[in-house]
Structures are given as C-alpha cells and as structure tokens.
Design an enzyme around this catalytic site. Structure first.
Site, short mmCIF file in Angstrom:
data_model
loop_
_atom_site.label_atom_id
_atom_site.label_comp_id
_atom_site.label_asym_id
_atom_site.label_seq_id
_atom_site.Cartn_x
_atom_site.Cartn_y
_atom_site.Cartn_z
CG HIS A 241 -8.31 18.39 -4.36
ND1 HIS A 241 -8.86 19.04 -3.29
CD2 HIS A 241 -8.06 17.13 -3.94
CE1 HIS A 241 -8.93 18.21 -2.26
NE2 HIS A 241 -8.44 17.04 -2.63
CD GLU B 36 -11.06 13.65 -3.80
OE1 GLU B 36 -10.42 12.80 -3.19
OE2 GLU B 36 -10.70 14.84 -3.87
N GLY C 274 -6.44 11.33 1.13
CA GLY C 274 -5.75 12.52 1.60
C GLY C 274 -5.00 12.25 2.89
N GLY C 275 -5.57 12.69 4.01
CA GLY C 275 -4.90 12.61 5.31
C GLY C 275 -4.26 11.26 5.62
CG ASN D 29 -4.00 15.34 -2.32
OD1 ASN D 29 -2.92 15.93 -2.47
ND2 ASN D 29 -5.16 15.98 -2.23
CD1 TRP D 30 1.26 12.16 0.39
CD2 TRP D 30 3.34 13.01 0.28
NE1 TRP D 30 2.16 11.11 0.39
CE2 TRP D 30 3.44 11.60 0.33
CE3 TRP D 30 4.52 13.76 0.21
CZ2 TRP D 30 4.66 10.94 0.32
CZ3 TRP D 30 5.74 13.10 0.19
CH2 TRP D 30 5.80 11.70 0.25
CE LYS D 31 -6.19 16.55 1.67
NZ LYS D 31 -7.55 16.98 1.86
CD GLU E 105 -8.27 20.15 0.29
OE1 GLU E 105 -7.07 20.10 -0.05
OE2 GLU E 105 -8.78 19.34 1.09
CB SER F 169 -13.14 10.62 5.45
OG SER F 169 -13.15 12.03 5.72
N GLY G 11 -11.60 15.39 4.35
CA GLY G 11 -10.95 15.90 5.55
C GLY G 11 -11.89 16.04 6.74
C1 PEP Z 1 -8.28 14.45 -0.73
O1 PEP Z 1 -7.47 15.28 -0.37
O2 PEP Z 1 -8.46 14.25 -1.94
C2 PEP Z 1 -9.02 13.68 0.28
C3 PEP Z 1 -9.89 12.80 -0.11
O3 PEP Z 1 -8.73 13.97 1.60
P1 PEP Z 1 -9.12 13.08 2.90
O4 PEP Z 1 -8.84 11.64 2.56
O5 PEP Z 1 -8.26 13.60 3.98
O6 PEP Z 1 -10.59 13.28 3.14
#
Ligand code: PEP
Length: 261
Positions: A105, A177, A243-244, A17-19, A107, A222, A183
């Site tokens: 999601h 999640e 994500g990141g 997920n590039w957000k 967010e 994470s 994050g």
């Molecule tokens: C996400 O954006 O779904 C996510 C899990 O982010 P991260 O891996 O950065 O915690």
C-alpha cells in the site's frame, strides 16, 4: 481488453481497507451491520472483503465466518519467523483464519519504507502460506504530471511479481491506486482508471496471457457510493479497493451493489 479464456469470467471484488481504524469493540458491530446490508453470498454482485488492523482480525474472522466476506491483513513480514520485532508472518495470519493480505500500500511505501525488494519476497510468501495477496501499485501526482505513470507501473509490477511463478500469477490481485487519489477526494476519471489498469494487464500478459486474462485488477482512490459504478463498469476494472468509504457499512454496501452494473 485482454479476452477472458472461455468459462473464466472475472468476478468483481470490493475490498474495504480500514487502515488505522477499528478497535475490537468497533469491529464486531461494523461487521454485523455489513452482513445485515449485504445480499447472501450467492446473490452478491462481487466478492467482498475487509482489511481491519491486526488486533481486530480475529474478531472479524469470527463475526464473518460462513458469510463469504473475506478478511485481509494490511501487511505482513516475508520471513516465517526470526528476529524481526514488531512483525507478523503469513503463517500467523493463516493460523487465525485470515484469507489474504494487502501488500505494498502506498501509505506503507511512503511512511514505513516498504520496498519493491521486500515485496518481491512478500508476494510469493503470502501465496505459499495460502493467503491471497492484494498488491498495490500507483504513481504520485508528480510522476503523472511528468508523464512517468507507465514507467512507475512497469517497475512496480515487474519487480514485485518477479518471484511469483507464472502458474500462480492469476491468484494475485493488483490494486491500481494512484497516490494522488488516495484519501484526497480526487478520484481518477473512469478513463484514467481504465487506461492504467489495461496497461497493468498488458504487463502481466507479458509474463502470461492466461494469467492476465484471469487476474483481478482493482481501482483504489477516493471510491465512494456515487462514483463507484462508472469506474467498476470499465472493461478492465474488476472492482475497487475502498479506504475511507469502507468505514461506513451502509456506504460500503452501496459500493458493493454498484458492482452489479
Ligand atoms: C486505500 O486506502 O487504499 C484507499 C483507496 O483510500 P481512500 O478510498 O480513502 O482514498
């Protein structure tokens, strides 16, 4: 663990997920680098997908065409068309070759008022249009501390999937999640991920045991190259929503490799 029906192994999935990252100029070289690093599709230990922002979707679709790497949007509207300024429909995403969509999601739930009521319509709308939905669920830190994790998961899974017919349930991917792990660098232990995901699978089994056995359930929060293998090795965990760490193709490819066990 819910047994798989014979002959129906669950192939792991690793989705990045590039957000809010990835201009068109950045997206193309990022996809090209990823393709250099990934084994060819038949030798890949997992299905792979990325979720770029709307404006880079077509660039990613074009760059990844024929590679087996799927492209997902990060949201969509439940209606086909209408007076919904700023929104994009499932058919619009299909038209440009998008394979699926992330829905719910945390967010989006937290910052943009995404509701379970809307998700109840979005999940089936995605399926009808031919998009694979990845539905995100998970508890906050406060809910976990209050012992309310299962209540939250039950509510989200039951509400959000309510209008998906049983025969299409297995096409939905659910990403567990925990909000406290997204994050934050605070990854869930493999045991926490396994327990929560087994609970989600049991909830789906309450609707259809066959769908529960087939459905892919991912962990997100994470995930990094050095912690991915232990989490993905859990019996009910069928991969990761990253994500990141998905922004770096080298790290992301190492997470894909971790799915080999
Ligand atoms: C996400 O954006 O779904 C996510 C899990 O982010 P991260 O891996 O950065 O915690």
């Amino acid at each position: 663990m819910t047994p798989n029906p014979p002959g129906v192994p669950r192939r792991p999935a690793i989705i990045g997920n590039w957000k809010l990252w990835g201009t068109r100029a950045e997206a193309r070289p990022n996809c090209e680098r990823l393709l250099e690093l990934l084994p060819d599709e038949p030798r890949r230990p997992a299905s792979v997908g990325i979720c770029p922002p709307f404006t880079s979707l077509d660039v990613c679709v074009e760059t990844l065409r024929g590679s087996g790497v799927a492209v997902f949007a990060q949201n969509m509207h439940q209606q086909e068309s209408g007076a919904f300024t700023g929104e994009v429909s499932a058919a619009m995403l299909r038209e440009i070759g998008v394979d699926g969509v992330v829905l719910g999601h945390s967010e989006r739930r937290e910052h943009f008022g995404e509701t379970d009521r809307a998700l109840q319509e979005k999940v089936p709308a995605a399926l009808i249009a031919g998009l694979r939905p990845i539905l995100c669920v998970g508890e906050s830190e406060k809910e976990r501390e209050a012992g309310a994790t299962e209540r939250k998961l039950r509510h989200q899974v039951q509400e959000d999937l309510e209008r998906v017919p049983d025969e299409r349930l297995a096409e939905v991917v659910i990403a567990y999640e925990p909000i406290w792990a997204i994050g934050t660098g605070k990854v869930a232990t493999p045991e926490i991920a396994q327990d929560a995901i087994a609970f989600v699978r049991a909830l789906v089994a309450g609707r259809s045991r066959d769908a529960a056995a087939r459905m892919r359930l991912l962990y997100g929060g994470s995930v990094k190259p050095d912690n991915a293998a232990d989490i993905i090795a859990q019996p009910d965990v069928d991969g990761a929503l990253v994500g990141g760490a998905s922004l770096d193709p080298d790290g992301f490819a190492r997470i894909v490799a971790a799915a080999a066990g």
